[in-house]
Design a protein around this motif. Structure first.
Motif, PDB file in Angstrom:
ATOM      1  N   ASN A 255     -55.004  36.207 -36.323  1.00  0.00           N
ATOM      2  CA  ASN A 255     -55.709  35.079 -36.914  1.00  0.00           C
ATOM      3  C   ASN A 255     -56.824  34.603 -36.013  1.00  0.00           C
ATOM      4  O   ASN A 255     -56.858  34.897 -34.812  1.00  0.00           O
ATOM      5  CB  ASN A 255     -54.725  33.921 -37.140  1.00  0.00           C
ATOM      6  CG  ASN A 255     -55.153  32.994 -38.261  1.00  0.00           C
ATOM      7  OD1 ASN A 255     -55.318  33.430 -39.399  1.00  0.00           O
ATOM      8  ND2 ASN A 255     -55.329  31.729 -37.964  1.00  0.00           N
TER       9      ASN A 255
ATOM     10  N   THR B 282     -51.281  40.033 -43.694  1.00  0.00           N
ATOM     11  CA  THR B 282     -51.697  40.377 -45.050  1.00  0.00           C
ATOM     12  C   THR B 282     -52.206  41.811 -45.128  1.00  0.00           C
ATOM     13  O   THR B 282     -52.867  42.307 -44.218  1.00  0.00           O
ATOM     14  CB  THR B 282     -52.797  39.428 -45.566  1.00  0.00           C
ATOM     15  OG1 THR B 282     -53.206  39.849 -46.874  1.00  0.00           O
ATOM     16  CG2 THR B 282     -53.991  39.418 -44.639  1.00  0.00           C
TER      17      THR B 282
ATOM     18  N   ASN C 202     -63.665  34.028 -50.221  1.00  0.00           N
ATOM     19  CA  ASN C 202     -63.469  35.176 -51.107  1.00  0.00           C
ATOM     20  C   ASN C 202     -64.314  35.099 -52.381  1.00  0.00           C
ATOM     21  O   ASN C 202     -64.410  36.069 -53.121  1.00  0.00           O
ATOM     22  CB  ASN C 202     -61.993  35.301 -51.482  1.00  0.00           C
ATOM     23  CG  ASN C 202     -61.167  35.885 -50.356  1.00  0.00           C
ATOM     24  OD1 ASN C 202     -61.585  36.828 -49.693  1.00  0.00           O
ATOM     25  ND2 ASN C 202     -59.990  35.323 -50.111  1.00  0.00           N
TER      26      ASN C 202
ATOM     27  N   THR D 296     -58.482  40.253 -49.152  1.00  0.00           N
ATOM     28  CA  THR D 296     -58.996  39.015 -48.597  1.00  0.00           C
ATOM     29  C   THR D 296     -59.933  39.331 -47.439  1.00  0.00           C
ATOM     30  O   THR D 296     -59.801  40.370 -46.773  1.00  0.00           O
ATOM     31  CB  THR D 296     -57.835  38.094 -48.174  1.00  0.00           C
ATOM     32  OG1 THR D 296     -58.329  36.796 -47.877  1.00  0.00           O
ATOM     33  CG2 THR D 296     -57.041  38.666 -47.002  1.00  0.00           C
TER      34      THR D 296
ATOM     35  N   ASP E 130     -53.557  35.787 -48.844  1.00  0.00           N
ATOM     36  CA  ASP E 130     -54.968  35.679 -48.490  1.00  0.00           C
ATOM     37  C   ASP E 130     -55.050  35.149 -47.057  1.00  0.00           C
ATOM     38  O   ASP E 130     -54.045  35.107 -46.347  1.00  0.00           O
ATOM     39  CB  ASP E 130     -55.739  34.791 -49.485  1.00  0.00           C
ATOM     40  CG  ASP E 130     -55.263  33.340 -49.478  1.00  0.00           C
ATOM     41  OD1 ASP E 130     -54.538  32.919 -48.537  1.00  0.00           O
ATOM     42  OD2 ASP E 130     -55.638  32.595 -50.415  1.00  0.00           O
ATOM     43  N   ASP E 131     -56.236  34.715 -46.648  1.00  0.00           N
ATOM     44  CA  ASP E 131     -56.417  34.318 -45.248  1.00  0.00           C
ATOM     45  C   ASP E 131     -55.791  32.972 -44.903  1.00  0.00           C
ATOM     46  O   ASP E 131     -55.772  32.596 -43.729  1.00  0.00           O
ATOM     47  CB  ASP E 131     -57.902  34.273 -44.899  1.00  0.00           C
ATOM     48  CG  ASP E 131     -58.477  35.657 -44.671  1.00  0.00           C
ATOM     49  OD1 ASP E 131     -58.781  35.995 -43.524  1.00  0.00           O
ATOM     50  OD2 ASP E 131     -58.622  36.416 -45.649  1.00  0.00           O
ATOM     51  N   SER E 132     -55.295  32.257 -45.866  1.00  0.00           N
ATOM     52  CA  SER E 132     -54.667  30.968 -45.575  1.00  0.00           C
ATOM     53  C   SER E 132     -53.144  31.032 -45.599  1.00  0.00           C
ATOM     54  O   SER E 132     -52.477  30.182 -45.009  1.00  0.00           O
ATOM     55  CB  SER E 132     -55.141  29.905 -46.576  1.00  0.00           C
ATOM     56  OG  SER E 132     -54.763  30.258 -47.899  1.00  0.00           O
TER      57      SER E 132
ATOM     58  N   GLY F 241     -60.884  38.315 -44.272  1.00  0.00           N
ATOM     59  CA  GLY F 241     -60.815  38.338 -42.828  1.00  0.00           C
ATOM     60  C   GLY F 241     -59.610  39.027 -42.236  1.00  0.00           C
ATOM     61  O   GLY F 241     -59.713  40.054 -41.555  1.00  0.00           O
ATOM     62  N   ASP F 242     -58.434  38.459 -42.462  1.00  0.00           N
ATOM     63  CA  ASP F 242     -57.235  38.923 -41.761  1.00  0.00           C
ATOM     64  C   ASP F 242     -56.815  40.337 -42.151  1.00  0.00           C
ATOM     65  O   ASP F 242     -56.196  41.033 -41.342  1.00  0.00           O
ATOM     66  CB  ASP F 242     -56.070  37.962 -42.021  1.00  0.00           C
ATOM     67  CG  ASP F 242     -56.325  36.583 -41.438  1.00  0.00           C
ATOM     68  OD1 ASP F 242     -57.196  36.470 -40.574  1.00  0.00           O
ATOM     69  OD2 ASP F 242     -55.658  35.616 -41.857  1.00  0.00           O
TER      70      ASP F 242
END
Length: 438
Positions: A274, A195, A78, A199, A256-258, A201-202
């Protein structure tokens, strides 16, 4: 230690004279004296073994093979766009930047034409996936060398879905079915994790195909006419509001993606869109990640595609591409590095370290023996063949990249989930799109 003088040289010390003769004969300094350094900026990989490979093995091979020192820098994905913008403005920074999505389209005037590298790569390795071409080619030339595509699938808890009737690896086929399944699971304290935050990706890989599956789209095929405000889009937003409340962890608005990785691995969500990083992490630490009954979590994970909507079934996978920056003082070395690291023997090592989390940018990598190792990973093997990309139904241009970067489509759904009437959320998003496209 002998002092090197003119007299020593003339007297003919063999090692020194040979070295000098070589220098004089070739007209250039020894390789170690003129070694270039290539600064490569990329994300901190969700598969740690891949970053370790690049630092500990690939970097050493690069220097040995090319005489080029590789300065690998990894940061949160990001944060990459801010770094690229700053580097372009200052005229200094990384020589090569690995960007995500269609971000490369934003910097087309600030990067080198790499058409020769990209064309050779595509020709020698089975041809590029359409997604790789869409994000790295501006219609006239290649502005980036496609690196990989991270496939997106829904990771879900096999045993939990079996409890509500989805046995034998079956998964909800429509959004209505997924909503009902999620509602039952949320009642058990096992919501869907997703999400709708800012962010990389997801969020877009969920919101865009969800929109398309209802029949909605940003623009017409001309890439100019904004048509987001349609009955199909409004219906998608209305459904999302109920779907979110009924089935989701509502804190996902800020994820976020995590975050979803952590939620799944800790047993607080039942399913999440994911890459394969959740499963790969559970494989890597089988004694760390356990189910509530004490079993190994890796044995309770399956993968499925996003459900169908009234308009069909779609996907969005996250492409990565390497930009050769126009301000770089090491362009020749950087170009040589890109050609080398994409060669099959070198790239193969990185590809294997990914364990299927990323597929190559070309179709040849579907044939790799890696895919024979684990049937749980097979849904990712050809995922990149099915993807559309941001900007549909038009091309994935700089304007489409700006829309992704501003999170307009994601925010449309997030605003409605937070209370804005669906019609108003769609009107807001269309107005924002027109600021970009018109």
């Amino acid at each position: 230690m002998t002092t090197v003088t003119r007299r020593n040289v003339l007297k003919g010390g063999t090692a020194l004279v040979g070295g000098m003769a070589g220098i004089l004969a070739t007209g250039r300094a020894p390789a170690y004296a003129q070694a270039s350094t290539v600064h490569w900026l990329r994300w901190t990989d969700f598969v740690p073994a891949s970053d370790q490979l690049l630092r500990n093995e690939i970097a050493k091979e690069c220097e040995k093979a090319l005489g080029i020192k590789l300065n690998l820098e990894t940061i949160n994905a990001n944060d990459i766009q801010a770094r690229v913008t700053s580097a372009i403005q200052s005229g200094s920074g990384p020589d090569v930047v690995c960007v995500l999505n269609n971000w490369g389209q934003l910097y087309g005037e600030s990067v080198m034409d790499v058409s020769d590298l990209a064309e050779a790569l595509g020709k020698s390795q089975g041809g590029f996936y359409e997604t790789s071409r869409a994000v790295a080619n501006d219609g006239k030339k290649w502005i980036a060398v496609p690196w990989c595509i991270v496939g997106l699938q829904i990771a879900y808890r096999k045993s939990w879905f079996a409890e509500i009737g989805y046995t034998d690896g079956k998964f909800p086929q429509t959004w209505e079915e997924y909503r009902e399944a999620g509602k039952k699971l949320k009642a058990k304290g096992r919501p869907i994790g997703q999400t709708l935050g800012h962010t990389f990706g997801d969020a877009p890989s969920f919101a865009y195909p969800y929109l398309w599956s209802w029949g909605g789209k940003e623009v017409e095929a001309d890439g100019k006419t904004v048509v987001l405000n349609s009955p199909a889009t409004v219906e998608s937003v209305k459904f999302m509001v109920g779907f979110w409340k009924d089935a989701h962890d509502e804190g996902g608005l800020a994820w976020d993606d995590s975050n979803n990785n952590r939620a799944f691995l800790s047993g607080t969500c039942s399913a999440t869109l994911n890459g394969a990083s959740i499963y790969i992490e559970a494989l890597r630490k089988p004694d760390t990640y356990k189910t509530e009954t004490g079993g190994k979590l890796k044995d309770d994970i399956l993968h499925a595609a996003l459900p169908k909507g009234p308009g069909g079934q779609f996907s969005y996978h996250v492409p990565f591409s390497n930009l050769l920056m126009g301000y770089s003082k090491n362009q020749d070395a950087a170009k040589k590095f890109l050609g080398w690291i994409h060669s099959k023997d070198v790239y193969d090592k990185w590809f294997v370290s990914q364990k299927g989390f990323s597929v190559g940018p070309t179709t040849d990598w579907e044939k790799h023996k890696l895919w024979d190792d684990d049937p749980i990973m097979l849904p990712y093997k050809q995922a990149a063949r099915t993807g559309r990309f941001a900007g549909y139904e038009g091309p994935s241009t700089r304007k489409a990249a700006e829309v992704v970067t501003k999170y307009i489509i994601i925010d449309m759904y997030a605003k409605a989930v937070q209370g804005m009437p669906a019609e108003d959320a769609v009107k807001w998003a269309e107005a924002e799109l027109k600021k970009v496209y018109v």
